[in-house]
Design a protein around this motif. Structure first.
Motif, mmCIF file in Angstrom:
data_model
loop_
_atom_site.group_PDB
_atom_site.id
_atom_site.type_symbol
_atom_site.label_atom_id
_atom_site.label_comp_id
_atom_site.label_asym_id
_atom_site.label_seq_id
_atom_site.Cartn_x
_atom_site.Cartn_y
_atom_site.Cartn_z
ATOM 1 N N GLY A 369 0.809 -1.229 0.000
ATOM 2 C CA GLY A 369 0.000 0.000 0.000
ATOM 3 C C GLY A 369 0.832 1.265 0.000
ATOM 4 O O GLY A 369 0.397 2.298 0.521
ATOM 5 N N GLY A 370 2.033 1.195 -0.586
ATOM 6 C CA GLY A 370 2.898 2.373 -0.608
ATOM 7 C C GLY A 370 3.657 2.547 0.694
ATOM 8 O O GLY A 370 4.375 3.535 0.887
ATOM 9 N N GLY A 371 3.528 1.587 1.596
ATOM 10 C CA GLY A 371 4.150 1.717 2.918
ATOM 11 C C GLY A 371 5.646 1.436 2.917
ATOM 12 O O GLY A 371 6.405 2.098 3.628
ATOM 13 N N ASP A 372 6.073 0.461 2.109
ATOM 14 C CA ASP A 372 7.477 0.011 2.196
ATOM 15 C C ASP A 372 8.499 1.144 1.981
ATOM 16 O O ASP A 372 9.411 1.312 2.793
ATOM 17 C CB ASP A 372 7.734 -1.149 1.226
ATOM 18 N N PRO A 373 8.385 1.952 0.900
ATOM 19 C CA PRO A 373 9.408 2.981 0.684
ATOM 20 C C PRO A 373 9.450 4.040 1.791
ATOM 21 O O PRO A 373 10.536 4.533 2.140
ATOM 22 C CB PRO A 373 8.994 3.641 -0.651
ATOM 23 N N ILE A 374 8.296 4.368 2.366
ATOM 24 C CA ILE A 374 8.283 5.413 3.408
ATOM 25 C C ILE A 374 8.889 4.865 4.698
ATOM 26 O O ILE A 374 9.638 5.546 5.398
ATOM 27 C CB ILE A 374 6.839 5.928 3.629
ATOM 28 N N LEU A 375 8.594 3.594 4.970
ATOM 29 C CA LEU A 375 9.217 2.939 6.124
ATOM 30 C C LEU A 375 10.742 2.912 5.950
ATOM 31 O O LEU A 375 11.498 3.227 6.874
ATOM 32 C CB LEU A 375 8.674 1.506 6.264
ATOM 33 N N LEU A 376 11.194 2.565 4.746
ATOM 34 C CA LEU A 376 12.644 2.477 4.500
ATOM 35 C C LEU A 376 13.316 3.833 4.719
ATOM 36 O O LEU A 376 14.402 3.913 5.298
ATOM 37 C CB LEU A 376 12.909 1.990 3.074
ATOM 38 N N ALA A 377 12.671 4.896 4.260
ATOM 39 C CA ALA A 377 13.255 6.236 4.451
ATOM 40 C C ALA A 377 13.363 6.547 5.944
ATOM 41 O O ALA A 377 14.378 7.087 6.410
ATOM 42 C CB ALA A 377 12.403 7.276 3.732
ATOM 43 N N ASP A 378 12.329 6.190 6.723
ATOM 44 C CA ASP A 378 12.390 6.419 8.179
ATOM 45 C C ASP A 378 13.517 5.620 8.812
ATOM 46 O O ASP A 378 14.224 6.097 9.697
ATOM 47 C CB ASP A 378 11.070 6.003 8.839
ATOM 48 N N LEU A 379 13.684 4.360 8.341
ATOM 49 C CA LEU A 379 14.716 3.503 8.925
ATOM 50 C C LEU A 379 16.115 3.989 8.582
ATOM 51 O O LEU A 379 16.997 4.048 9.442
ATOM 52 C CB LEU A 379 14.574 2.069 8.399
#
Ligand SMILES: NC(=O)c1ccc[n+]([C@@H]2O[C@H](COP(=O)([O-])OP(=O)(O)OC[C@H]3O[C@@H](n4cnc5c(N)ncnc54)[C@H](O)[C@@H]3O)[C@@H](O)[C@H]2O)c1
Length: 432
Positions: A369-379
């Motif tokens: 749902g578009g979550g993976d790239p934003i999570l990666l940027a936070d990590l």
């Protein structure tokens, strides 16, 4: 420059973490060690990412040596679910931070061990709950924080996993409670975490029914009662509805699933001692594939949850009811696997008194749902300073999501409501 070691060079590690670490985040981050029980995983990884050619590799017994030699800032835990607990505890003992895939662990008693170890360590645990990051799930969190629904009284969440994705869990290690905790932990950890996060309350008690309806030896679609078959070599596969639905006699399928590589059956599979096409009707399968559950929270909210792992399409239906309004949304998932027209996801908001609003969102690109790239940027770049609320999950969130999942299967097995604190904080409650 932040340094990472990878514990478990899994498919998920290769695609979700190693790929971005050696590409878009390589200026700020570096992989300094790889650990796996299976040396074949290192050659697969290095062939795929030649940038890692010189990175040292370690077996599970060499964990401490790896930490001493490579001095990482983070241990990334991405192996089979049941291996997580060991590496998280060993990393915390060495005062190193952990980023772990879900489920954090496979048992509530292990989750408690991790919370205790974290309290004594300089290291911190992050659980990569990517579902929190989806465009729609972030918007729902924001609407709740804005007070749009008021005090949340009840939530209905029905999750459907299609015959392709659902059956994939029964072809691999995920089908054993020892390896994955069962699907109320392995899969539903995502859903229980979302609810816990939206509510910002602690689950107190769970009651559930569950059954194995579709898979295992007695599955109605089992073409022949015989254990130990593999799809790639099965002589009755053309009589198997699950196989035929996703594997045409000629050509290849275009279906997508990040858990199972479509088309691997006929080729050499990239695993040692493990084929991802074991028969979904094997006798050893004993976990449930269908659940309904009710969960009570300490702030007064109630959850009504169900999940089915053999549905004709994938998606979920969600409704959140509060003292000021109601949120509703329906998701249909993975266009390549839905053989009919379906509506785009929207959020309907119904104030308790007043007109309905429909919210259309621009879907962020990327997995889950578009979550993976934003999570990666936070990590890998640090939490987005523009975001006004906490989204990265820690050990406590990981623990409560697992406790609800364990409460679900225990309630099914023991035919009674399960107290969450009891299974989380009283470790005498052992696996049955
Ligand atoms: N967040 C998500 O959406 C998502 C999606 C897929 C998978 N996952 C999670 O990612 C993890 C990996 O799943 P996968 O399906 O990619 O796994 P996989 O089957 O591809 O790989 C498992 C890996 O663990 C290794 N392993 C087994 N025992 C080990 C041990 N004792 N020590 C070290 N390594 C060991 C295997 O050799 C293999 O490399 C799991 O925890 C899974 O739940 C999360």
């Amino acid at each position: 420059m932040k340094k990472y070691v990878i514990c478990g060079v899994s498919n998920r590690a290769l695609e979700m973490f190693i790929k971005p670490l050696v590409n878009e985040f390589s200026k700020e981050n570096k992989i300094v060690g790889l650990l796996d029980a299976d040396p074949l995983r290192f050659s697969i990884c290095k062939e795929k990412y030649p940038q890692l050619d010189q990175v040292p590799t370690f077996n599970p017994e060499q964990f401490e040596t790896m930490i001493d030699q490579t001095k990482p800032d983070y241990v990334l835990v991405t192996g089979r679910d049941d291996t997580h607990v060991e590496y998280i505890l060993r990393a915390l003992h060495k005062q190193v931070n952990v980023i772990t895939e879900k489920p954090m662990v496979t048992k509530a008693s292990d989750a408690n061990k991790i919370m205790q170890a974290e309290a004594k360590s300089k290291g911190k645990v992050i659980v990569t709950f990517n579902y929190r990051y989806s465009t729609f799930h972030r918007k729902i969190k924001e609407m709740i924080l804005e007070g749009k629904v008021g005090r949340i009284t009840s939530i209905d969440l029905n999750w459907y996993i299609d015959t392709y994705h659902g059956s994939s869990y029964f072809k691999r290690w995920n089908r054993s409670r020892e390896n994955s905790g069962g699907l109320s932990i392995h899969k539903s950890t995502h859903h229980f975490d979302l609810i816990n996060w939206w509510l910002d309350q602690k689950p107190e008690e769970v009651f559930a029914y569950g059954a194995l309806n579709y898979y295992g030896q007695d599955g109605e679609m089992n073409p022949r009662k015989e254990s130990g078959r593999f799809c790639g070599t099965c002589d009755v596969r053309n009589d198997c509805s699950y196989f035929r639905r996703w594997n045409p006699r000629a050509g290849s399928t275009t279906v997508r699933d990040d858990h199972l590589l479509a088309g691997v059956y006929e080729k050499d599979v990239p695993y040692t001692n493990y084929r991802p096409d074991a028969c979904i009707f094997d006798e050893e399968i004993s976990i449930e594939d269908t659940y309904v559950a009710a969960v009570k929270y300490d702030g007064g909210s109630m959850l009504s949850y169900s999940i089915n792992f053999s549905a004709p399409y994938e998606g979920y239906r969600l409704a959140i009811n509060g003292t000021k309004g109601r949120i509703e949304t329906t998701e249909y998932h993975e266009p390549s696997r839905i053989p009919f027209e379906y509506p785009e996801q929207k959020i309907d908001y119904y104030p308790l008194f007043g007109g309905k609003e429909t919210i259309e969102l621009v879907q962020d690109p990327g997995g889950h749902g578009g979550g993976d790239p934003i999570l990666l940027a936070d990590l890998f770049l640090g939490p987005d300073p523009a975001r006004k609320y906490e989204i990265l999950a820690g050990a406590e969130a990981g623990a409560y999501s697992i406790a609800v999942g364990e409460g679900v299967w225990r309630s099914v097995a023991e035919k009674k409501p399960i107290n969450i604190k009891e299974i989380l904080f009283h470790s005498e409650h052992q696996l049955t």
